[in-house]
Design an enzyme around this catalytic site. Structure first.
Site, PDB file in Angstrom:
ATOM      1  CB  SER A 118     -11.679-116.390-115.821  1.00 19.67           C
ATOM      2  OG  SER A 118     -10.627-116.832-115.334  1.00 19.67           O
ATOM      3  CD  GLU A 226     -11.010-119.947-120.801  1.00 24.08           C
ATOM      4  OE1 GLU A 226      -9.853-119.478-121.039  1.00 24.08           O
ATOM      5  OE2 GLU A 226     -11.696-120.009-119.837  1.00 24.08           O
ATOM      6  CG  HIS A 296      -8.180-116.266-119.803  1.00 29.48           C
ATOM      7  ND1 HIS A 296      -8.877-117.500-119.849  1.00 29.48           N
ATOM      8  CD2 HIS A 296      -8.294-115.636-118.522  1.00 29.48           C
ATOM      9  CE1 HIS A 296      -9.448-117.462-118.469  1.00 29.48           C
ATOM     10  NE2 HIS A 296      -8.888-116.429-117.890  1.00 29.48           N
TER      11      HIS A 296
END
Length: 326
Positions: A118, A226, A296
């Site tokens: 992230s 992503e 995630h």
């Protein structure tokens, strides 16, 4: 989905490792998950060292900027086998100028694996841009090891493979897609890419670094992305930024991980994530792969950001292979 190293079939040591937990981004909100993660690490026999400011709070951040920078440098000085973030969130972009990159790169060269997901993409790309050092896209402590129920077994197996030096790659099945409407060719042709740099991470963070000194120039790379809570049009907008900046044209392949937790709107009228994928394939020559088990999500593999990999695709079966990164 992970490599083919079967722990039950081997007799070498999967012994105790030194794992350093620190918080370079958002403040830890889920203390229970944090504690569960540490307990599970210890139960697996590892020595867990928790940074003195791992639970610090300054507005939404895990301590002010100076506190979080100090935590990164303590992680680098720890001599740990793995420096693992407690969580992502937001916070690394604003402190990138203060990181002592050569110091961190020396720690990596001595064997400390920096692992995260992230917001950690900002740190990883900056390290790659400034030093060429390899870091690992993978789990965080709370969301992954501290998950309610049991941690994902594939994620844990991949993490164990990193700890023991046996990780060699990751294979997965791509989404089933219709052949090209005009040519009748498969959506993803057979692919073989040898000795390319793997890089990428969270798409929003990656796009935010374009034009800065912290964005690596990776010609002939394999780019993976992503994201979370991003509608497909936002994903397209970020990909178009990379396209117009000339980044995508340089890549040997673009690999799409998991894009989760978004909601389509009535006025999309059929526009969806597949629409973005179809559009992207008209814009670049490189193959666009789908369904990489990373993002995630609970089932996430570990990927060497900045590592040299080979990539092969045969029908829906894809494989990224890096051998031993030691």
């Amino acid at each position: 989905m992970h490599d083919h190293h079967d722990h039950s079939q081997c007799d070498h040591d999967h012994g105790s490792k030194h794992i350093y937990i620190y918080s370079p981004s958002g403040a830890v909100r889920d203390k229970a998950a944090f504690k569960r993660g540490i307990a599970r690490m210890k139960a697996r026999g590892h020595e867990v060292e928790v940074d003195v400011d791992a639970l610090a709070v300054h507005t939404r951040f895990a301590g002010d900027d100076a506190t979080r920078l100090a935590a990164i440098h303590r992680a680098a000085a720890s001599g740990a086998d793995v420096a693992l973030i407690s969580r992502g969130g937001y916070g690394l972009s604003r402190i990138l100028p203060g990181i002592r990159y050569k110091t961190v790169a020396k720690a990596i060269a001595k064997g400390t694996h920096f692992v995260g997901v992230s917001d950690f993409t900002a740190f990883q790309l900056a390290m790659l841009a400034k030093t060429g050092a390899t870091t690992w896209a993978g789990p965080s402590l709370g969301a992954d090891f501290g998950a309610e129920g049991e941690p994902d077994d594939i994620m844990e197996a991949c993490f164990d493979d990193l700890l023991t030096g046996h990780g060699e790659g990751t294979g997965w099945r791509m989404h089933r897609e219709k052949p090209h409407a005009v040519t009748g060719k498969p959506a993803v042709p057979g692919v073989y890419v040898k000795s390319a740099t793997l890089w990428g991470g969270n798409l929003a963070v990656l796009a935010s670094l374009v034009g800065t000194p912290y964005f690596p120039d990776v010609p002939g790379g394999v780019l993976f992305v992503e994201d979370l809570h991003e509608h497909p049009y936002r994903i397209e907008r970020m990909l178009s930024q990379l396209l117009h900046a000339g980044v995508l044209a340089k890549q040997k392949a673009v690999v799409l991980g998991q894009f989760t937790n978004y909601k389509l709107a009535p006025h999309d009228k059929g526009y969806k994530l597949q629409s973005v994928i179809d559009w992207l394939r008209t814009q670049i020559k490189a193959p666009v792969l789908t369904n990489l088990p990373y993002g995630h999500v609970a089932t996430k593999v570990l990927l060497p950001v900045g590592g040299t990999v080979s990539l092969s695709v045969e029908e829906r079966d894809a494989l990224i292979y890096w051998g031993h990164q030691h």
